[in-house]
Design a protein around this motif. Sequence first.
Motif, PDB file in Angstrom:
ATOM      1  N   PRO A 603      -1.158   4.854   5.909  1.00 23.38           N
ATOM      2  CA  PRO A 603      -1.006   5.682   4.709  1.00 23.38           C
ATOM      3  C   PRO A 603      -0.432   4.876   3.560  1.00 23.38           C
ATOM      4  CG  PRO A 603      -0.172   6.827   6.635  1.00 23.38           C
ATOM      5  CD  PRO A 603      -0.438   5.430   7.070  1.00 23.38           C
ATOM      6  N   THR A 604      -1.127   4.886   2.413  1.00 25.18           N
ATOM      7  CA  THR A 604      -0.724   4.043   1.281  1.00 25.18           C
ATOM      8  C   THR A 604       0.211   4.741   0.318  1.00 25.18           C
ATOM      9  OG1 THR A 604      -2.715   4.735   0.126  1.00 25.18           O
ATOM     10  CG2 THR A 604      -2.848   2.709   1.405  1.00 25.18           C
ATOM     11  N   ASP A 605       0.309   6.073   0.366  1.00 24.60           N
ATOM     12  CA  ASP A 605       1.187   6.756  -0.569  1.00 24.60           C
ATOM     13  C   ASP A 605       2.644   6.390  -0.340  1.00 24.60           C
ATOM     14  OD1 ASP A 605       0.564   8.306   1.887  1.00 24.60           O
ATOM     15  OD2 ASP A 605       2.164   9.613   1.131  1.00 24.60           O
ATOM     16  N   GLN A 606       2.988   6.010   0.918  1.00 26.55           N
ATOM     17  CA  GLN A 606       4.361   5.598   1.208  1.00 26.55           C
ATOM     18  C   GLN A 606       4.699   4.284   0.513  1.00 26.55           C
ATOM     19  OE1 GLN A 606       4.717   5.449   5.460  1.00 26.55           O
ATOM     20  NE2 GLN A 606       4.026   7.589   5.742  1.00 26.55           N
ATOM     21  N   LEU A 607       3.700   3.367   0.449  1.00 24.02           N
ATOM     22  CA  LEU A 607       3.932   2.067  -0.180  1.00 24.02           C
ATOM     23  C   LEU A 607       4.123   2.209  -1.678  1.00 24.02           C
ATOM     24  CD1 LEU A 607       1.238  -0.009   1.758  1.00 24.02           C
ATOM     25  CD2 LEU A 607       3.679   0.231   2.275  1.00 24.02           C
ATOM     26  N   LEU A 608       3.435   3.178  -2.287  1.00 24.92           N
ATOM     27  CA  LEU A 608       3.546   3.355  -3.732  1.00 24.92           C
ATOM     28  C   LEU A 608       4.860   4.005  -4.130  1.00 24.92           C
ATOM     29  CD1 LEU A 608      -0.085   4.566  -4.452  1.00 24.92           C
ATOM     30  CD2 LEU A 608       0.869   2.289  -4.840  1.00 24.92           C
ATOM     31  N   GLN A 609       5.624   4.464  -3.159  1.00 24.62           N
ATOM     32  CA  GLN A 609       6.936   5.041  -3.432  1.00 24.62           C
ATOM     33  C   GLN A 609       8.082   4.075  -3.122  1.00 24.62           C
ATOM     34  OE1 GLN A 609       7.278   9.301  -2.059  1.00 24.62           O
ATOM     35  NE2 GLN A 609       5.273   8.852  -1.150  1.00 24.62           N
ATOM     36  N   THR A 610       7.718   2.842  -2.750  1.00 26.44           N
ATOM     37  CA  THR A 610       8.749   1.859  -2.383  1.00 26.44           C
ATOM     38  C   THR A 610       9.415   1.287  -3.623  1.00 26.44           C
ATOM     39  OG1 THR A 610       7.122   0.086  -2.345  1.00 26.44           O
ATOM     40  CG2 THR A 610       7.516   1.284  -0.271  1.00 26.44           C
ATOM     41  N   THR A 611      10.554   0.663  -3.396  1.00 27.19           N
ATOM     42  CA  THR A 611      11.293  -0.002  -4.481  1.00 27.19           C
ATOM     43  C   THR A 611      10.513  -1.184  -5.021  1.00 27.19           C
ATOM     44  OG1 THR A 611      13.372   0.650  -3.420  1.00 27.19           O
ATOM     45  CG2 THR A 611      13.495  -1.099  -5.079  1.00 27.19           C
ATOM     46  N   ALA A 612       9.746  -1.830  -4.140  1.00 24.50           N
ATOM     47  CA  ALA A 612       8.982  -3.004  -4.567  1.00 24.50           C
ATOM     48  C   ALA A 612       7.969  -2.628  -5.639  1.00 24.50           C
ATOM     49  CB  ALA A 612       8.281  -3.622  -3.355  1.00 24.50           C
ATOM     50  N   PHE A 613       7.284  -1.513  -5.446  1.00 21.15           N
ATOM     51  CA  PHE A 613       6.293  -1.106  -6.429  1.00 21.15           C
ATOM     52  C   PHE A 613       6.959  -0.727  -7.754  1.00 21.15           C
ATOM     53  CE2 PHE A 613       3.547   2.061  -8.456  1.00 21.15           C
ATOM     54  CZ  PHE A 613       2.385   1.318  -8.576  1.00 21.15           C
ATOM     55  N   CYS A 614       8.043   0.042  -7.663  1.00 20.98           N
ATOM     56  CA  CYS A 614       8.733   0.448  -8.891  1.00 20.98           C
ATOM     57  C   CYS A 614       9.324  -0.767  -9.612  1.00 20.98           C
ATOM     58  CB  CYS A 614       9.844   1.439  -8.550  1.00 20.98           C
ATOM     59  SG  CYS A 614       9.239   3.013  -7.874  1.00 20.98           S
ATOM     60  N   ASP A 615       9.885  -1.734  -8.838  1.00 25.24           N
ATOM     61  CA  ASP A 615      10.437  -2.935  -9.457  1.00 25.24           C
ATOM     62  C   ASP A 615       9.345  -3.746 -10.128  1.00 25.24           C
ATOM     63  OD1 ASP A 615      12.894  -2.168  -8.584  1.00 25.24           O
ATOM     64  OD2 ASP A 615      12.920  -3.509  -6.834  1.00 25.24           O
ATOM     65  N   LEU A 616       8.173  -3.778  -9.508  1.00 22.98           N
ATOM     66  CA  LEU A 616       7.062  -4.513 -10.104  1.00 22.98           C
ATOM     67  C   LEU A 616       6.687  -3.920 -11.457  1.00 22.98           C
ATOM     68  CD1 LEU A 616       4.832  -6.672  -9.902  1.00 22.98           C
ATOM     69  CD2 LEU A 616       3.427  -4.940  -8.732  1.00 22.98           C
ATOM     70  N   ILE A 617       6.610  -2.597 -11.540  1.00 26.98           N
ATOM     71  CA  ILE A 617       6.255  -1.951 -12.804  1.00 26.98           C
ATOM     72  C   ILE A 617       7.324  -2.234 -13.860  1.00 26.98           C
ATOM     73  CG2 ILE A 617       5.803   0.267 -13.917  1.00 26.98           C
ATOM     74  CD1 ILE A 617       3.611  -0.656 -12.012  1.00 26.98           C
ATOM     75  N   GLU A 618       8.586  -2.142 -13.474  1.00 27.60           N
ATOM     76  CA  GLU A 618       9.652  -2.393 -14.432  1.00 27.60           C
ATOM     77  C   GLU A 618       9.667  -3.843 -14.880  1.00 27.60           C
ATOM     78  OE1 GLU A 618      11.592  -0.298 -15.999  1.00 27.60           O
ATOM     79  OE2 GLU A 618      10.486   1.314 -14.990  1.00 27.60           O
ATOM     80  N   SER A 619       9.393  -4.767 -13.962  1.00 20.84           N
ATOM     81  CA  SER A 619       9.343  -6.185 -14.320  1.00 20.84           C
ATOM     82  C   SER A 619       8.191  -6.458 -15.280  1.00 20.84           C
ATOM     83  CB  SER A 619       9.201  -7.036 -13.053  1.00 20.84           C
ATOM     84  OG  SER A 619       9.052  -8.405 -13.376  1.00 20.84           O
TER      85      SER A 619
END
Length: 703
Positions: A603-619
Amino acid sequence: MNLESTDISGLMSMIKRQIRLMALSGAIIIGLVLVYLFNTTPLYTSSALIYVDPSKKDLLATEQFGSLSGLAENSKIESEVEILRSNRVLFETMTQLRLVQDTEFGPRLSRFDQIKTALGLTTSSQGDPTKMVAATAVKLSDALRIQRKGLTYLISVSATSSSPQKAATIANTLSEVYIAQQVAAKTDAALSARDVLQAQINTAKTQLARSESGFDRFMSDNSARLKAEVGTDVFLELERQVTAARESTRQLKAQIETAQTARASKDWDALVTALSNDALAGLNAQRRQIELRLTGTQESAQTQESLRAALSQTQSQMDQQADDAISSFQTTLTVRQNSLAEAQRAMRQEMMQGDLSPETLASLFEIQQEADIAQRQYTTLLSSLRSIEAQALVQVADSRVVSDAIASSFPSAPNYKISLAIAFIVASGVAFGLAIINEYFVGGVSALSQLRNLVSGPVIGLIPNVTITDTQLSIADLVTDAPMSLFSEALRRARAHIDQGLRDHPSRCVVMMVTSANIGEGKSSVSLALARTYANAGKNVLLIDADLRRPSQHKYIGFEPDEGFLEYLRDSRDKKEVGRSFYVADPKSQAAIILGRGNADLPTDQLLQTTAFCDLIESARQSVDIVIIDTPPVLPVVDARYIAPLVDAIVFTVRYGTTAQGDVRDAMAQLEAAKKSDTPIFATLNADETQSMRGGYYYAEVE
């Protein structure tokens, strides 16, 4: 459907888009009507007109009754209408016209019964007279229309049939049957009244006879007292005459009764004795001789036949002679009865002239009054009886036919002109309704006006559907390979709409996601083309392939990394170091791309809720001007709903003529629920096949 945004030009555009559907549906409806009209048997209607006179009719009365009140007249007319519709009139009409055997009105076997008959099986209704008559009555009733003409005294009787002559015959026959039954009903009522009066007359006659004989009984019972009170020689002589006449009358009655009894039983000897008639006695002797010859000796067959004929003739003569003698005796009896009655009247008159006591006078007066009352009652009843009998012979109907039905030259149904006009109106309405349903509810989106009615945000234009060459990996290559093409200009137009919609955005970097309702709508191609358009405009652009389940950007640039964005997000949770081969530069522009690789196995929706994804967007917000996220479609999976809260704008791609309008509404509802309240949604119509963009003269052709 937003009716407020629908104008005349939009309506005309809708009609142009749906003209094929409208023409096809209209042609089908009109074709079905034409098939019906050409295959339907024409029906003809004929009408007879009946006038109902509400006043009573009596041909023997010197003065007729006046007219009824208005309410009573209306009630009578309406009653006659119901009588015309009654089963009695219906069945008599069927009988006279033999409609049970008629091919049109007679009973027919149902489809099921026809199959059973073909198989040699007996049907439930076969040969049942009651069901046959009932079926015919239903058909005839359906073919009749009986109604009053407004508030007049006229009733219209209309019959419909496939034969114009039969329709006229049915209407006329029904009218005649109704009038005949009306006369018969009035005659039967008069005859019923006659029978009731006849019974009363018989009772009155008996009472009259009893009252008339009251004098005789009184004089017989009070003979001694009357002789003493009257005492005249005339009275005594009359009494002697009455007594003698009564005795002779009694004897003659007895003789006649004896003769009639002997006559009925063929007792010829007793008949001769009772009548004492010489001629009859001679015939009886002749009869005896013939009977003696028939029984005494053997005669030939011819002689016996002659003797039997002579015997039959002799008996006939004796019958005639006996009848004459009995008739003569009855005449004599009548004379004697008249003489007795005359003597009794004379005796009464003589008695009334005598010096009678008050008691005797009172008794006689009572007897006289009873006789007078009985006489008047009998006379009145007899007069009424004769009047009713006369009325029964001269009854006339209260109704009459004022206009006979005639065979019509033109069918009443189907009416070809009206049917075709109605068919055209219905076809137009159905065609327009189907066009509306297909345009705004069922069919795919095929115009910007449709798209505006479906989405909540601005529509940023059409993206044409163009053909790419064998050397191009995707349609996004046209942005750099053919910058003056319709496709490239459409992307620049979309970029301009987005920039205008985000001009008040507070941040230097804009993060937008590109999604669609379903797969196959071109969102990934639009994402790459939009990234290259921004890059060509001098923007620092990052494109992220966040469709972790089915990444496609690596195919569009012709490079497949060793690891993809999925592995980065998955392994980042385990704090493992991963390679950076998925982060590449676009070979056709200055944009950077984060690629995916292969389909997801979790399931990929769990990965899109990770800190890594959010940090990537903020970076990325700190490093570039534009971040474009290629997300999965909204309806099949939930991934886009978790990305929507992180972006500043949403580009919603709808494929021309393919995406169902219901899917667009559902996807928009989900995005509205997931995004931030101030995040705009920009909708675009992708792969437009009409290439109807204005100003085509200014664009270069795609080579």
